[in-house]
Design an enzyme around this catalytic site. Structure first.
Site, short mmCIF file in Angstrom:
data_model
loop_
_atom_site.label_atom_id
_atom_site.label_comp_id
_atom_site.label_asym_id
_atom_site.label_seq_id
_atom_site.Cartn_x
_atom_site.Cartn_y
_atom_site.Cartn_z
CG ASP A 1 -1.70 1.22 1.44
OD1 ASP A 1 -2.32 1.68 0.47
OD2 ASP A 1 -1.68 1.76 2.57
CE1 TYR A 2 4.10 6.58 -1.77
CE2 TYR A 2 2.20 8.00 -1.37
CZ TYR A 2 3.58 7.84 -1.56
OH TYR A 2 4.40 8.92 -1.51
CG ASP A 3 -1.71 7.82 0.48
OD1 ASP A 3 -1.09 8.87 0.61
OD2 ASP A 3 -2.22 7.46 -0.61
CG ASP B 1 -2.44 2.49 6.38
OD1 ASP B 1 -2.98 3.47 6.91
OD2 ASP B 1 -2.45 2.32 5.14
#
Length: 276
Positions: free
Chosen positions: A32-34, A212
């Site tokens: 995932d990124y953010d 997250d």
């Protein structure tokens, strides 16, 4: 979504996972990124990847035995701007679009978007109440962001908006609350579907999945390998770590980037979160 208590990923456990990675012939990284590779920003438009993140990804991608996949809720244009030069696969809007390196974006066909006008109107009403909030429109999703809004009343508004949207959308569409967002998208689009398809293509014998947020739970539930939840909250992931700095440290080690002198794996962070 699973609600068990994941193990804290401490140094001893990570050494075991690192050894398995070294012994493997093919490795897949679903990231995932953010909130995972980058901390959340008050303004989502200012969350560009740092030079450190780009270096780590470049090193991972340089190894032909690695499959690196950024699985994000971001739109395709943003992911192209950030990662278009790297030899990795990009998944946009939670699985609605997929682009393998050197290939055009592929969209899932047959998606009904007739709900967007009504949902956009409801979200714009919320923006009228809280001018610091905003509506982000993607091709397949709508998101109300309220990270810049302070006070408890906005959380009540977010809950009310979620209920309003739930009554206004068909069963083929889902609304979910994330970290200071309310997001609406087609129900059958999720990160887990994208992960399952890409994992079958590469057939790695070591798979690591890191995320997250609630949208990452769909990946945790289907990932054939090691799953890591960043931060607090109930999760289907097996392990938990404290934050983005910890994520970057473990990826550095897997990429063969030596840590700074005296820097521990977790960079001084102690993960004391419990499930909510």
């Amino acid at each position: 979504m699973g609600g068990h208590r994941p193990e804290l990923l401490i140094e001893r456990q990570w050494a075991m996972l690192e050894q398995k990675a070294r012994e493997s012939e093919r490795r897949s990284f679903f990231l995932d990124y953010d909130g995972t590779l980058a901390p959340f920003q008050t303004d989502p438009a200012k969350a560009d990847p740092t030079a450190e993140v780009l270096l780590i990804l470049e090193r991972l991608c340089h190894n032909p035995a690695n499959q690196v996949v950024i699985v994000s809720g971001r739109d395709a244009m943003t992911l192209d701007r950030w990662f278009g030069t790297l030899r990795l696969t990009k998944v946009a809007e939670h699985g609605a679009f997929i682009s393998r390196f050197g290939e055009a974006w592929q969209a899932l066909p047959g998606i009904d978007l007739s709900w967007k006008e009504r949902v956009r109107s409801l979200m714009e009403d919320a923006v009228a109440l809280y001018p610091l909030s905003s509506v982000e429109e993607k091709e397949r999703c709508l998101v109300w962001h309220y990270r810049r809004v302070t006070g408890k009343s906005v959380d009540k508004t977010a809950h009310h908006l979620l209920q309003q949207i739930a009554r206004a959308i068909p069963q083929t569409v889902e609304v979910m609350a994330g970290k200071k967002i309310v997001e609406v998208k087609p129900a059958f689009i999720n990160k887990g579907t994208a992960l399952r398809m890409l994992a079958l293509e590469f057939c790695a014998d070591f798979v690591i999945t890191v995320g997250d947020d609630k949208t990452d739970e769909a990946m945790f539930e289907v990932s054939p390998g090691f799953t890591i939840k960043v931060g607090p909250g109930a999760t289907a992931a097996r392990y938990r770590i404290s934050g983005t700095r910890a994520v970057l440290q473990i990826l550095k080690r897997l990429a063969g980037i030596p840590p700074l002198a005296g820097m521990a794996l977790w960079n001084g962070q102690v993960d004391s979160h419990t499930d909510k």
